[in-house]
Design a protein around this motif. Structure first.
Motif, PDB file in Angstrom:
ATOM      1  N   THR A   1       0.582  -0.812   0.157  1.00 53.69           N
ATOM      2  CA  THR A   1      -0.260  -0.003   0.378  1.00 53.69           C
ATOM      3  C   THR A   1       0.625   1.296   0.271  1.00 53.69           C
ATOM      4  O   THR A   1       1.967   1.481   0.820  1.00 53.69           O
ATOM      5  CB  THR A   1      -1.216  -0.222   1.293  1.00 53.69           C
ATOM      6  OG1 THR A   1      -1.493  -1.014   1.325  1.00 53.69           O
ATOM      7  CG2 THR A   1      -1.757   0.896   1.085  1.00 53.69           C
ATOM      8  N   THR A   2       0.325   2.181  -1.053  1.00 55.12           N
ATOM      9  CA  THR A   2       1.433   3.568  -0.823  1.00 55.12           C
ATOM     10  C   THR A   2       0.118   4.773  -0.429  1.00 55.12           C
ATOM     11  O   THR A   2      -1.307   5.015  -0.485  1.00 55.12           O
ATOM     12  CB  THR A   2       1.648   3.693  -2.248  1.00 55.12           C
ATOM     13  OG1 THR A   2       2.027   2.768  -2.968  1.00 55.12           O
ATOM     14  CG2 THR A   2       2.624   4.587  -2.166  1.00 55.12           C
TER      15      THR A   2
ATOM     16  N   ALA B   1       4.540   2.020   1.607  1.00 56.73           N
ATOM     17  CA  ALA B   1       4.965   3.189   1.546  1.00 56.73           C
ATOM     18  C   ALA B   1       4.557   4.483   2.099  1.00 56.73           C
ATOM     19  O   ALA B   1       3.446   4.682   1.581  1.00 56.73           O
ATOM     20  CB  ALA B   1       5.791   2.498  -0.470  1.00 56.73           C
ATOM     21  N   ILE B   2       5.036   6.347   2.083  1.00 54.86           N
ATOM     22  CA  ILE B   2       4.500   7.187   2.082  1.00 54.86           C
ATOM     23  C   ILE B   2       5.664   8.026   1.292  1.00 54.86           C
ATOM     24  O   ILE B   2       6.762   7.880   0.960  1.00 54.86           O
ATOM     25  CB  ILE B   2       5.166   8.129   3.380  1.00 54.86           C
ATOM     26  CG1 ILE B   2       4.996   6.748   4.373  1.00 54.86           C
ATOM     27  CG2 ILE B   2       4.638   9.071   3.887  1.00 54.86           C
ATOM     28  CD1 ILE B   2       4.664   6.998   6.305  1.00 54.86           C
ATOM     29  N   ASP B   3       4.911   7.816  -0.038  1.00 60.95           N
ATOM     30  CA  ASP B   3       5.425   8.813  -1.609  1.00 60.95           C
ATOM     31  C   ASP B   3       5.622  10.411  -0.878  1.00 60.95           C
ATOM     32  O   ASP B   3       3.966  10.822  -1.297  1.00 60.95           O
ATOM     33  CB  ASP B   3       4.486   8.387  -2.414  1.00 60.95           C
ATOM     34  CG  ASP B   3       5.121   8.535  -3.675  1.00 60.95           C
ATOM     35  OD1 ASP B   3       5.879   9.279  -3.365  1.00 60.95           O
ATOM     36  OD2 ASP B   3       4.376   8.823  -5.165  1.00 60.95           O
TER      37      ASP B   3
ATOM     38  N   ALA C   1      10.148   2.959   4.145  1.00 62.29           N
ATOM     39  CA  ALA C   1       9.359   2.841   3.468  1.00 62.29           C
ATOM     40  C   ALA C   1       9.594   5.385   3.012  1.00 62.29           C
ATOM     41  O   ALA C   1       8.013   4.995   1.922  1.00 62.29           O
ATOM     42  CB  ALA C   1       7.734   3.543   4.984  1.00 62.29           C
ATOM     43  N   LEU C   2       9.678   5.669   3.517  1.00 58.46           N
ATOM     44  CA  LEU C   2       9.805   6.914   2.891  1.00 58.46           C
ATOM     45  C   LEU C   2      10.610   6.808   1.515  1.00 58.46           C
ATOM     46  O   LEU C   2      11.187   6.800   0.789  1.00 58.46           O
ATOM     47  CB  LEU C   2      10.828   8.217   3.692  1.00 58.46           C
ATOM     48  CG  LEU C   2      10.551   9.486   3.703  1.00 58.46           C
ATOM     49  CD1 LEU C   2       8.888   9.886   3.149  1.00 58.46           C
ATOM     50  CD2 LEU C   2      11.153   9.851   4.974  1.00 58.46           C
ATOM     51  N   ARG C   3       9.404   7.549   0.349  1.00 63.13           N
ATOM     52  CA  ARG C   3       9.774   7.646  -0.177  1.00 63.13           C
ATOM     53  C   ARG C   3       9.738   9.251  -0.935  1.00 63.13           C
ATOM     54  O   ARG C   3       8.956  10.206  -0.723  1.00 63.13           O
ATOM     55  CB  ARG C   3       9.378   7.470  -1.850  1.00 63.13           C
ATOM     56  CG  ARG C   3       9.277   5.830  -1.807  1.00 63.13           C
ATOM     57  CD  ARG C   3       8.532   5.482  -2.414  1.00 63.13           C
ATOM     58  NE  ARG C   3       8.168   3.905  -2.484  1.00 63.13           N
ATOM     59  CZ  ARG C   3       7.357   3.095  -3.059  1.00 63.13           C
ATOM     60  NH1 ARG C   3       6.179   3.578  -3.228  1.00 63.13           N
ATOM     61  NH2 ARG C   3       6.845   1.640  -3.063  1.00 63.13           N
TER      62      ARG C   3
END
Length: 127
Positions: free
Chosen positions: A2-3, A56-58, A123-125
Motif C-alpha cells: 500500500t502506498t 510506503a509513504i510517497d 517506507a519513505l519516498r
C-alpha cells in the motif's frame, strides 16, 4: 504494498502535516498521530497501516514541506512544548528552542523523516 501519498505542497505547518498524514492513511478526518510520539506509535502499526504487505509513504513536493517545516515552524512547535513540558525538561527544550530560533539544529522536517525511517525503514519516498 500500500502506498500513502502525502502532498507536501499542502503542508504549511505541523498541524497541517498531522491532518494530511491522517487523511492519507485513514481518509478524511483520519488520525495518524498528533504529536511526535504518537506518530511514531502509529508507524509501528495498528492505526491504519497494513500489517501483512507493508506500506510506503510517497511524500510529493517534499521540498515545499522541508521549507514549511523548517526552523521557524520548529521554533513555534518548541514554544508550545516549553510551555507544557515537565520542569526537568525545560532547560533542554529551551536550548533546542534557542537553536531553532537561530536557524540551527534539527528541523521538524528532519525529525519527521527520521521518525519514519526509524519506525518503517525504507517506507519513505521523497519526491
Amino acid at each position: 504494498m500500500t502506498t500513502y501519498v502525502l502532498d507536501g505542497g499542502r503542508i504549511g505547518t505541523l498541524d497541517e502535516f498531522w491532518m494530511l498524514m491522517g487523511e492519507a492513511v485513514n481518509g478524511p478526518g483520519g488520525y495518524f498521530g498528533r504529536n511526535l510520539d504518537s506518530f511514531a506509535d502509529c508507524l509501528r502499526g495498528g492505526f491504519g497501516t497494513p500489517d501483512d504487505d507493508g506500506f510506503a509513504i510517497d511524500w510529493r513536493d517534499h521540498e515545499s514541506s522541508r521549507r514549511a517545516l523548517g526552523h521557524p515552524e520548529t521554533a513555534r512547535h518548541l514554544e508550545g512544548v516549553l510551555a507544557r513540558c515537565h520542569p526537568t525538561n525545560r532547560a533542554r527544550v529551551a536550548e533546542e528552542l534557542a537553536q531553532a530560533r537561530g536557524g540551527r539544529g534539527p528541523t521538524l522536517f528532519c525529525i519527521l523523516t527520521e521518525i519514519i525511517e526509524n519506525q518503517a525503514p525504507g517506507a519513505l519516498r521523497l519526491r
